[in-house]
Scaffold this active site. Sequence first.
Site, PDB file in Angstrom:
ATOM      1  N   TYR A  53       0.928  -1.075   0.029  1.00 25.91           N
ATOM      2  CA  TYR A  53       0.022   0.178   0.100  1.00 25.91           C
ATOM      3  C   TYR A  53       0.985   1.277   0.099  1.00 25.91           C
ATOM      4  CZ  TYR A  53      -3.892   2.957   1.021  1.00 25.91           C
ATOM      5  OH  TYR A  53      -5.094   3.509   0.823  1.00 25.91           O
ATOM      6  N   TRP A 264      -5.578  10.148  -4.514  1.00 27.63           N
ATOM      7  CA  TRP A 264      -5.476   9.147  -3.494  1.00 27.63           C
ATOM      8  C   TRP A 264      -6.399   9.518  -2.167  1.00 27.63           C
ATOM      9  CZ3 TRP A 264      -0.800   8.002   0.205  1.00 27.63           C
ATOM     10  CH2 TRP A 264      -1.064   6.738   1.136  1.00 27.63           C
ATOM     11  N   LYS A 321     -19.376  -5.762  -2.231  1.00 20.09           N
ATOM     12  CA  LYS A 321     -18.379  -5.751  -1.246  1.00 20.09           C
ATOM     13  C   LYS A 321     -18.633  -6.853  -0.192  1.00 20.09           C
ATOM     14  CE  LYS A 321     -15.809  -1.907  -2.158  1.00 20.09           C
ATOM     15  NZ  LYS A 321     -14.442  -2.031  -2.446  1.00 20.09           N
TER      16      LYS A 321
END
Length: 327
Positions: A53, A264, A321
């Site tokens: 990440y 982001w 999800k």
Amino acid sequence: MSLCLSFPVTGNPAEVLELVERPLQEPQGHEVRVRMRYAPINPADLNYIEGNYGRTATLPAIPGHEGCGEVEVVGPDVVSLKPGDVVMPLLGGGCWAQHVTAAEHHFAKLPGGIDRVQASMLRINPVTAWHLLTKHVELREGDWVIQNSANSGVGRALIQLAKQGKLKTLNLVRRAELIPELLALGADMVVLDNDEGLQTAKDALKGKDVQLAANGVGGDSAIRLMDLLSPEGMMVTYGAMSRRSLKVPNKFLIFKNLRLHGLWITKWFEKAGSAELREALEPLSQMVSEGLLTTATDEVIPMADHRRAIQRAMEGGRNGKVILDLA
């Protein structure tokens, strides 16, 4: 005592995650303790556990970039929240836990009647879609926006928000069976993310000004978006689901003068002031509360069964999800 999911080392999430018991923290000063209810498993969460990440975990670490819960206990100096309030953590981590304790400004209050599962998915995908549509190009009613990964959480949120804002969307997907579903959601046009779909999209957009493209895939898919953009248009990259680097043909820079930006949303949350947060979260949470903005869910799985939840979240062909039930 309280339970959480934690990883002592980075690696395969299904292997390194552990269910850990830890003592409850009593809130001090402006702190509140929140009893978490639900938290989704996002690609960013899996990347964080894997060590891939944008920020490195301080181990052992509790993952979970978003979730939803209710205020359980407040510190003596808290003024903005009270026990029973429905809240969403803004911390950007640590949500895969039964309890989260932090300063009151690290939580956003949500409408009391909001669906808790839907609220748990509000912070990342809907806010990313909102940012894409409002913060990069000045769009007017009737303008076209194009995107790939249109069946993703961000893609579906963008379709719904664009429809509410009277914008038109052209959407690229990898599977034909998704086309009717996205059209029913409010998409104006959906084509396959291949050369044939590109030509169909070109024919449909001929003569129309397209100034914004949302790229969540990268690789050849991003090149197709750039091909569809009008001169001076902007492509905003918020994801890289293909795990392929972004390649920009020279002609798109020289002859079309395209603008390329990145987004982001985690970094935006870190920098945003309270006014900016309200600008995004108040209308979005109201839309969720009224059922005007929904995120597809595949399965709700107890946190004790976290290995199965992780494995399901890593599978393709899901219907939405995977949600952790933190009860």
